[in-house]
Enzyme design. Structure first.
Site, mmCIF file in Angstrom:
data_model
loop_
_atom_site.group_PDB
_atom_site.id
_atom_site.type_symbol
_atom_site.label_atom_id
_atom_site.label_comp_id
_atom_site.label_asym_id
_atom_site.label_seq_id
_atom_site.Cartn_x
_atom_site.Cartn_y
_atom_site.Cartn_z
ATOM 1 N N GLU A 1 0.821 -1.201 0.000
ATOM 2 C CA GLU A 1 0.000 0.000 0.000
ATOM 3 C C GLU A 1 0.857 1.253 0.000
ATOM 4 O O GLU A 1 1.592 1.493 0.960
ATOM 5 C CB GLU A 1 -0.902 0.021 1.238
ATOM 6 C CG GLU A 1 -1.728 1.284 1.355
ATOM 7 C CD GLU A 1 -2.500 1.388 2.655
ATOM 8 O OE1 GLU A 1 -3.384 2.249 2.730
ATOM 9 O OE2 GLU A 1 -2.214 0.622 3.592
ATOM 10 N N GLU B 1 -11.455 2.670 5.623
ATOM 11 C CA GLU B 1 -10.418 3.067 6.568
ATOM 12 C C GLU B 1 -10.541 4.560 6.804
ATOM 13 O O GLU B 1 -9.819 5.370 6.230
ATOM 14 C CB GLU B 1 -9.029 2.701 6.030
ATOM 15 C CG GLU B 1 -7.972 2.877 7.087
ATOM 16 C CD GLU B 1 -6.584 2.481 6.623
ATOM 17 O OE1 GLU B 1 -5.854 1.910 7.440
ATOM 18 O OE2 GLU B 1 -6.237 2.754 5.462
#
Length: 176
Positions: free
Chosen positions: A47, A146
């Site tokens: 990520e 998130e």
């Protein structure tokens, strides 16, 4: 899926001066991890995390950098975890980035920019458009939320109920 972290540029170190060595180490570590994960039929994801707001020292910052590293690693069980919050901050151009990197994507995460709250909070991103784009591209994976909810969990997921209703779906995503 398991998130494989890239690590941080050491404090007080010039990023450009250590970038080559850090990339070499990261590529070697990813190959090692991918081979172990393959034995368990698992997928690793990397990520990019923005270094403008969230973590100035994080090594992996853009989908472009992640794609180049994934190409060097050359393992089919390593994918891109594309967090649209970080991608928007670093590069914008989400439609093109989703289209370009779609074959590499193993997981999507969302949060509104700039506040990192629910998708229906005020901000830069048009999530109904983004969700339709993901569907048109054939994305069938999970979308991770998130973000920092403004209220409790049920309040924080109210946007999803509204989105489903706008699409003619009942709670839980089933057709009427």
């Amino acid at each position: 899926r398991i998130h494989l972290m890239a690590g941080r540029v050491p404090l007080g170190t010039d990023r450009a001066a250590v970038a080559g060595e850090m990339e070499t180490t990261f590529v070697e570590n990813l190959r090692y991890a991918a081979d172990l994960l393959a034995q368990e039929d698992m997928i690793g994801v990397v990520e990019p995390i923005n270094n403008r707001i969230t973590d100035p020292c994080y090594f992996l910052n853009t989908p472009h950098q992640a794609a180049a590293i994934l190409e060097k690693v050359g393992r089919p069980n390593l994918k891109l975890q594309l967090d649209l919050f970080h991608c928007q901050i670093m590069d914008g151009n989400l439609s093109r980035n989703l289209e370009t990197y779609f074959p590499l994507i193993g997981h999507i995460q969302i949060a509104q920019v700039p506040g990192r709250h629910e998708p229906d909070s005020p901000g830069e991103l048009n999530f109904p458009y983004i969700f339709e784009l993901l569907e048109s591209l054939g994305y069938t994976g999970y979308v991770g939320c998130e973000y920092a909810p403004k209220g409790d969990t049920l309040e924080g997921l109210g946007w999803l109920r509204s989105y489903w209703e706008s699409r003619g779906l009942q709670h839980g995503g089933t057709s009427k």
